[in-house]
Scaffold this active site. Structure first.
Site, PDB file in Angstrom:
ATOM      1  N   SER A 106      95.693  30.497   2.375  1.00  0.00           N
ATOM      2  CA  SER A 106      95.897  31.633   3.270  1.00  0.00           C
ATOM      3  C   SER A 106      97.077  31.366   4.201  1.00  0.00           C
ATOM      4  CB  SER A 106      94.600  31.928   4.036  1.00  0.00           C
ATOM      5  OG  SER A 106      94.666  33.176   4.680  1.00  0.00           O
ATOM      6  N   ASP A 212      90.978  40.474  -3.305  1.00  0.00           N
ATOM      7  CA  ASP A 212      91.228  39.975  -1.952  1.00  0.00           C
ATOM      8  C   ASP A 212      91.614  41.145  -1.042  1.00  0.00           C
ATOM      9  OD1 ASP A 212      92.100  38.720   0.365  1.00  0.00           O
ATOM     10  OD2 ASP A 212      93.161  37.123  -0.695  1.00  0.00           O
ATOM     11  N   HIS A 242      88.909  36.655  -0.956  1.00  0.00           N
ATOM     12  CA  HIS A 242      89.998  35.885  -0.345  1.00  0.00           C
ATOM     13  C   HIS A 242      89.860  34.376  -0.513  1.00  0.00           C
ATOM     14  CE1 HIS A 242      93.275  34.824   2.223  1.00  0.00           C
ATOM     15  NE2 HIS A 242      92.490  34.242   3.113  1.00  0.00           N
TER      16      HIS A 242
END
Length: 270
Positions: A106, A212, A242
């Site tokens: 991320s 996601d 995610h």
């Protein structure tokens, strides 16, 4: 498996992290966590890597987890990358003969992408999972507002495994407050820097969940098209959300990561 804490002075105060080690030491893995979380959420990833022969190092970024700084406040990701570079130097000093891989998720994937541009030639490979690269519509929407709403990340978007969201919501080291404008501006600046710096020709892998909602795959795909060089690979996972390292198919994702790592680790000396 042996697990121990590590500490050093980062760009904005004391940085706290962890190392994991087992009976074998074939390579070093640096784990780079995402926004609002901490490296302790990657214990299961570290254990899988240790079982594969890695010595694993990770830190909590400034303003995150057990490290110093105002919570969830980052004003310059170039300096955060330098904190990670200090971690690499520490790992090298303790295991000078081992190759190094970096795995970032991320926001940590964004850090990993920029790290690859700056220091990728010293790594065996880089893995980005659900990275914030390219365009991120949520970032643009929030920065366009006069006031950032007090709307924390919805744990339901993280994984199809409901236990993951429940653990995230109950974790006192996770930031459960709103985004801070200074952090959003630093994210925007880092994305622009990555776009301007261009292609990474060292081995790099992009993995993303196709469902996601937090960092939609379409925006990251735009960034990947600018980043991917001669030794780039990519894969996406249908229905995965995610946190693909915490998804119901997490073992498949970890298998793919380990396959990529072993493809690019140098041959051991005779």
């Amino acid at each position: 498996m042996d697990q121990s804490d590590l500490e050093y002075d980062g760009h904005a105060g004391r940085i706290v992290g962890r190392r994991w080690a087992g009976d074998r030491a074939d390579y070093i893995a640096l784990l780079v966590h995402g926004y609002g979380e901490h490296c302790g959420r990657y214990d299961h990833v570290a254990r899988r890597l240790v079982a594969d022969g890695a010595v694993v190092y990770a830190i909590d970024h400034v303003g995150h987890g057990r490290s110093a700084g105002e919570r969830a406040l980052v004003d310059d990701f170039e300096q955060v990358e330098e904190d990670v570079h200090q971690l690499e130097a520490l790992a090298r000093s303790e295991h000078p003969s081992l190759p190094i891989v970096l795995i970032g998720h991320s926001m940590g994937g964004m850090i990993g992408a920029r790290y690859a541009q700056r220091w990728g030639d010293g790594l065996a490979c880089v893995v980005l999972t659900g990275p914030v690269i390219g365009t991120w519509e949520a970032l643009d929407r929030l920065l366009a507002l006069d006031e950032i709403p007090d709307a924390p990340i919805d744990p339901a978007v993280l994984s199809r495994d409901t236990a993951v969201g429940e653990a995230y919501a109950a974790d006192p080291l996770v930031w459960h407050g709103p985004f801070k404008r200074q952090t959003l501006e630093a994210l925007r600046d880092c994305l622009r820097t990555i776009r301007a710096a261009g292609v990474v020709d060292d081995p790099i892998l992009w993995l993303h969940g196709e469902a996601d909602e937090l960092v939609p795959i379409a925006g990251s795909r735009r960034g990947w098209s600018d980043l991917a060089g001669r030794h780039a690979s990519a894969k996406s996972y249908p229905d995965a959300r995610h946190e693909i390292l915490n998804e119901t198919n997490r073992e498949v994702v970890l298998d793919d990561i380990l396959d990529f790592i072993h493809t690019h680790l140098p041959a051991p000396p005779p």
